[in-house]
Enzyme design. Sequence first.
Site, PDB file in Angstrom:
ATOM      1  N   SER A 244       0.850  -1.185   0.000  1.00 44.44           N
ATOM      2  CA  SER A 244       0.000   0.000   0.000  1.00 44.44           C
ATOM      3  C   SER A 244       0.885   1.234   0.000  1.00 44.44           C
ATOM      4  O   SER A 244       2.091   1.138   0.243  1.00 44.44           O
ATOM      5  CB  SER A 244      -0.921   0.052   1.230  1.00 44.44           C
ATOM      6  N   SER A 282      -3.659  -3.654  -3.105  1.00 45.05           N
ATOM      7  CA  SER A 282      -2.924  -2.493  -2.602  1.00 45.05           C
ATOM      8  C   SER A 282      -3.865  -1.333  -2.309  1.00 45.05           C
ATOM      9  O   SER A 282      -4.865  -1.132  -2.993  1.00 45.05           O
ATOM     10  CB  SER A 282      -1.872  -2.066  -3.636  1.00 45.05           C
ATOM     11  N   GLU A 284      -3.839   2.588  -2.261  1.00 44.86           N
ATOM     12  CA  GLU A 284      -3.206   3.886  -2.558  1.00 44.86           C
ATOM     13  C   GLU A 284      -4.225   4.976  -2.270  1.00 44.86           C
ATOM     14  O   GLU A 284      -5.167   5.196  -3.045  1.00 44.86           O
ATOM     15  CB  GLU A 284      -2.732   3.948  -4.017  1.00 44.86           C
TER      16      GLU A 284
END
Length: 354
Positions: A244, A282, A284
């Site tokens: 991340s 992930s 973001e």
Amino acid sequence: MDAARSLRALGLRIGELESGPTNSIADVAGVGVGHVTVVRDEPDPPGGRGVARTGVTAIMPAAPATLHAQPLAAGVAVLNGAGEMTGSLQVAEWAVLETPIYLTATMAVGRVFDGAVAAAVAADPTVGVEDVVIPVVAECDDSWLSEARVVQVEAADAGRALADAARGEVVEGAVGAGTGMMCFGFKGGIGTASRVTAGATSATVGVVVLANFGSRRDLRIDGVPVGRLLGGRLPDAGPRPAGSCIAVVATHAPLHGAQLERIARRAGLGLARTGSVAHHGSGEIFLAFTTARGPDALADAELDPLFAATVDATEEAVVNALWAAERVVGREGRVAEALPHDDVVALLEDHRRL
């Protein structure tokens, strides 16, 4: 970061814009970054708390006593949402930031949230009496290096990190929330950078990243495919590349919430330049704020220099996180190697980047 060891001191220049005097988010007046780092080696639970390589990082956008009564304009953007940033819905709805921003490990969000509430009450006695706050707490997963079955941080660490932010110096690498993070198969963590735009709309833009993403083969530095060029000399390491990345963007340019959301979104372009593809697992998540208060705002047509500054500063912040982070041995003897400085410098020199 020790300037003598920084890539910038060696001649790396990402983009055309100049950096601020410290090349950090602290170049935006009034903004500070503080850390509490938690490192311990105990038996695994239930006998002990296990190996801890974790912590809390606090980003102070303004004096905490003023934030609740005088919030700052802010915007939030999500590139891939397999993560958490508490308070982000309120930022998106009202376009304001009422608390400092805290970064920590995934399963420690609740405890840091509690500490952030306590810090807000301590800073402003009207909090919880006249109105409530929803603190901004964002996370990345450091469980490859740090025991996650036990919450390793304490609620009071939020206030301690906030107090550390008042010192002015921004420490990078394996510190605070970045202590247990991996980035492109190397040791990652906290990175920061700044850019100063030129012309009539001159302004400073600063970025902090919590870098915990990427596959080693994908790593790029100023366009040089460092990960591929290192090749077989360095086998892939660490957890799956999902990871991340949290990015926080600060500026003093007069902007409103919709403009700050657009600026926050540009952090994703900076990550892409380093090799991020925002993997399925992930998270973001990006937040941008301005320290300017008042109704006036730049025209939308004047935003391009701020967009460029955000992209460049985000890219360099990731590189700085990698460059500053030192080797860490975590749980089960897992090793996060530091980015190999000498090999990287040689590659950058070969490609005329230094």
